[in-house]
Design a protein around this motif. Structure first.
Motif, short mmCIF file in Angstrom:
data_model
loop_
_atom_site.label_atom_id
_atom_site.label_comp_id
_atom_site.label_asym_id
_atom_site.label_seq_id
_atom_site.Cartn_x
_atom_site.Cartn_y
_atom_site.Cartn_z
N GLY A 11 0.85 -1.04 0.03
CA GLY A 11 0.00 -0.04 0.04
C GLY A 11 0.78 1.21 -0.03
O GLY A 11 1.94 1.32 -0.16
N PHE A 12 0.29 2.33 0.25
CA PHE A 12 0.79 3.52 0.18
C PHE A 12 2.12 3.76 1.29
O PHE A 12 3.14 3.56 0.81
N ILE A 13 1.59 3.74 2.61
CA ILE A 13 2.58 3.90 3.61
C ILE A 13 3.40 2.83 3.80
O ILE A 13 4.52 3.00 3.90
N ASP A 34 1.09 -8.91 2.03
CA ASP A 34 -0.08 -8.19 1.64
C ASP A 34 -1.02 -9.06 0.85
O ASP A 34 -0.53 -10.09 0.08
N THR A 37 -5.27 -6.16 -2.22
CA THR A 37 -6.40 -5.70 -2.51
C THR A 37 -6.54 -4.83 -3.62
O THR A 37 -5.47 -4.25 -4.00
N ASP A 60 -3.35 -12.88 3.02
CA ASP A 60 -4.61 -12.38 4.02
C ASP A 60 -4.34 -12.42 5.37
O ASP A 60 -4.36 -13.60 5.86
N ILE A 61 -4.41 -11.30 5.99
CA ILE A 61 -4.33 -11.32 7.40
C ILE A 61 -5.31 -11.77 8.02
O ILE A 61 -5.27 -12.32 9.30
N PHE A 82 0.69 -2.48 9.07
CA PHE A 82 -0.13 -1.28 8.37
C PHE A 82 -1.42 -1.89 7.71
O PHE A 82 -2.23 -1.14 7.32
N SER A 86 -8.44 1.30 4.26
CA SER A 86 -7.85 2.89 4.74
C SER A 86 -8.79 3.86 4.13
O SER A 86 -8.66 5.21 4.75
N SER A 125 -1.45 3.26 13.86
CA SER A 125 -2.79 3.81 13.79
C SER A 125 -3.06 5.01 13.15
O SER A 125 -2.21 5.60 12.50
N TYR A 153 -14.69 3.55 9.40
CA TYR A 153 -13.14 3.31 9.48
C TYR A 153 -12.61 3.54 10.61
O TYR A 153 -11.77 2.88 11.38
N LYS A 157 -10.48 1.13 13.18
CA LYS A 157 -9.12 1.41 13.72
C LYS A 157 -8.98 1.51 15.39
O LYS A 157 -8.22 1.00 15.88
N ASN A 183 -1.41 11.62 5.75
CA ASN A 183 -0.11 11.43 4.81
C ASN A 183 -0.38 11.82 3.56
O ASN A 183 -1.21 11.82 3.03
P1 NAD Z 1 -3.45 1.78 1.79
O1 NAD Z 1 -5.06 1.29 1.44
O2 NAD Z 1 -2.84 2.52 0.76
O3 NAD Z 1 -2.65 0.27 1.84
C1 NAD Z 1 -3.32 -0.75 2.47
C2 NAD Z 1 -2.50 -1.84 2.23
O4 NAD Z 1 -2.97 -3.21 3.01
C3 NAD Z 1 -2.95 -2.32 0.60
O5 NAD Z 1 -1.67 -2.62 0.16
C4 NAD Z 1 -3.67 -3.64 0.69
O6 NAD Z 1 -3.72 -4.66 -0.29
C5 NAD Z 1 -3.40 -4.26 2.17
N1 NAD Z 1 -4.53 -4.95 2.71
C6 NAD Z 1 -5.79 -4.64 2.94
N2 NAD Z 1 -6.53 -5.85 3.39
C7 NAD Z 1 -5.63 -6.91 3.82
C8 NAD Z 1 -5.61 -8.07 4.38
N3 NAD Z 1 -6.85 -8.59 4.60
N4 NAD Z 1 -4.42 -8.78 4.39
C9 NAD Z 1 -3.28 -8.25 3.88
N5 NAD Z 1 -3.15 -7.07 3.21
C10 NAD Z 1 -4.36 -6.32 3.22
O7 NAD Z 1 -3.52 2.32 3.12
P2 NAD Z 1 -2.32 3.46 3.76
O8 NAD Z 1 -2.87 4.96 3.47
O9 NAD Z 1 -1.00 3.02 3.42
O10 NAD Z 1 -2.49 3.31 5.28
C11 NAD Z 1 -1.67 2.21 5.96
C12 NAD Z 1 -1.97 2.22 7.35
O11 NAD Z 1 -1.68 3.36 7.96
C13 NAD Z 1 -3.48 1.86 7.65
O12 NAD Z 1 -3.45 1.19 8.82
C14 NAD Z 1 -3.97 3.21 8.01
O13 NAD Z 1 -4.95 3.10 9.06
C15 NAD Z 1 -2.84 3.68 8.44
N6 NAD Z 1 -2.75 5.36 8.56
C16 NAD Z 1 -2.94 5.86 7.20
C17 NAD Z 1 -2.91 7.36 7.26
C18 NAD Z 1 -2.94 8.13 5.72
O14 NAD Z 1 -2.96 9.21 5.69
N7 NAD Z 1 -3.14 7.47 4.67
C19 NAD Z 1 -2.45 8.04 8.25
C20 NAD Z 1 -2.48 7.47 9.52
C21 NAD Z 1 -2.37 5.98 9.79
#
Ligand code: NAD
Ligand code: DAU
Length: 332
Positions: A11-13, A34, A37, A60-61, A82, A86, A125, A153, A157, A183
């Motif tokens: 995913g992103f972060i 991962d 999704t 899958d977790i 992570f 999201s 989180s 959501y 969390k 982020n």
């Molecule tokens: P994202 O949606 O870009 O990435 C999520 C990743 O999790 C994806 O690669 C997806 O394939 C994977 N995933 C989803 N369900 C899954 C499962 N059942 N099993 C395995 N993999 C699975 O999310 P993001 O924006 O990178 O956020 C990552 C984390 O950081 C999240 O927990 C989010 O709550 C937290 N967060 C995000 C932000 C933000 O601004 N984006 C800020 C603070 C915290």
């Protein structure tokens, strides 16, 4: 050598974190787990996929049998979690998958971590678990702010945060919880405000702004979030929560206008649309506790947004492939 399991690393972060850790610590083994999704994309790891300290695991977790047997076989030292659904708008349309992944999936990982005596479980989180602030610029979320989530959501969390705390108190699992603000940066999926705006302005398409555009978010460049998690992983005091943010509060309309100006486009691309249901008014983080631990952000909003816009200009193929769905054909 430390074996680190990163969940949601496509995913992103998580994706930025996997790149950061694989490059920074050649002596650590980074396992990216991962389930790919719609938000998971492996093209972001092209530069590290052949490195000996990087490995991808498609899992899958929520699949407890596979997760338990993986933990038994691999004997990870650390877990950085992570993986999640999201996107707030998606959670308003369909909450169930958020409960399944974010709550049940976290519980599976916690169970596996206790059974296999993991050295540290970092739960990534969000500030959204605290709910919303009013517009008084002197008020901030601290680690003591009570949890008061408003969207499906953020409720999922907050539930996972509570489970993490319970596993620490009950079974003595060594944990930290980080709660970061919004982020932005490279590889941000274009469903979210900043990448959606940049890609639409480049394409000369309308940019939807919810309500009156006066809601406030506190923006942090993703690289600064990665360095914060790196620090907590190595130096975080067991059982503690750390807020992550860099005091970059902006209204949504300010963010959109900044992007439009930087790309020499016109404000007539802005389209005010129906507000998000239960739209949180304002988020703002007090990061003092993390700064005392030794963290300092590298970017402010001005430098970070310029770097990000330049990245989206130089990497049009990446986000165009995301928009067309082409990224799903990439196999590691
Ligand atoms: P994202 O949606 O870009 O990435 C999520 C990743 O999790 C994806 O690669 C997806 O394939 C994977 N995933 C989803 N369900 C899954 C499962 N059942 N099993 C395995 N993999 C699975 O999310 P993001 O924006 O990178 O956020 C990552 C984390 O950081 C999240 O927990 C989010 O709550 C937290 N967060 C995000 C932000 C933000 O601004 N984006 C800020 C603070 C915290
Ligand atoms: O605060 C941390 C959170 O930030 C993370 O926990 C979430 O995973 C992440 O998605 C993000 O949540 P937000 O809802 O704040 O981000 P989003 O980019 O979806 O929206 C930012 C703001 O912009 C919000 O006030 C809603 C508004 N918005 C969003 C979109 C997608 C618009 O006005 N128009 C849009 O098209």
């Amino acid at each position: 050598m430390n074996k680190i399991l990163v969940t949601g690393g496509a995913g992103f972060i998580g994706g930025n974190f996997v790149n950061y850790m694989t490059n920074k610590y050649p002596n650590y083994s980074i396992y990216n787990l991962d389930s790919l999704t719609y938000a998971g994309d492996l093209t972001k790891h092209k530069s590290i996929e052949d490195k000996p300290n990087y490995k991808f695991i498609n899992m899958d977790i929520t699949d407890s049998n596979s997760i338990f047997s993986l933990f038994e076989t691999e004997k990870f030292d650390y877990v950085v979690h992570f993986a999640a659904e999201s996107h707030v708008d998606k959670s308003i349309e369909d909450p169930s998958i958020f409960v399944k992944t974010n709550v049940m999936g976290t519980n599976v990982l916690l169970e596996a971590s206790v059974k296999n005596s993991i050295t540290k479980f970092i739960h990534v989180s969000t500030d959204e678990v605290y709910g919303e602030l009013d517009f008084d610029p002197q008020t901030f979320f601290t680690e003591e702010t009570p949890l008061n989530p408003n969207s499906p959501y953020s409720a999922s969390k907050a539930s996972s945060d509570m489970l993490v705390k319970a596993y620490h108190e009950t079974y003595g699992l060594p944990i930290n919880i980080t709660r970061c603000s919004n982020n932005y940066g490279p590889f941000h999926f274009p469903e979210k405000l900043i990448p959606l705006t940049i890609s639409r302005v480049i394409n000369k398409e309308k940019v939807p702004v919810y309500g009156n555009g006066e809601n406030v978010r506190d923006w942090l460049h993703v690289e600064d979030h990665c360095s914060a998690i790196d620090l907590v992983l190595h130096n975080g005091v067991d059982g503690e929560v750390y807020n992550v943010g860099g005091h970059n509060e902006k209204t949504n309309i300010e963010v959109v206008r900044t992007i439009i100006r930087t790309l020499n486009a016109n404000d007539n691309l802005i389209e005010f649309v129906q507000d998000r249901l239960g739209h949180d008014k304002r988020y703002a983080i007090n990061p003092d506790k993390l700064m005392k631990l030794g963290w300092e952000p590298k970017y402010n909003f001005d430098t970070g947004i310029k770097q990000t816009i330049n990245w989206y200009i130089s990497n049009k193929d990446w986000w165009k492939n995301i928009k067309t769905g082409e990224y799903r054909n990439y196999i590691l």
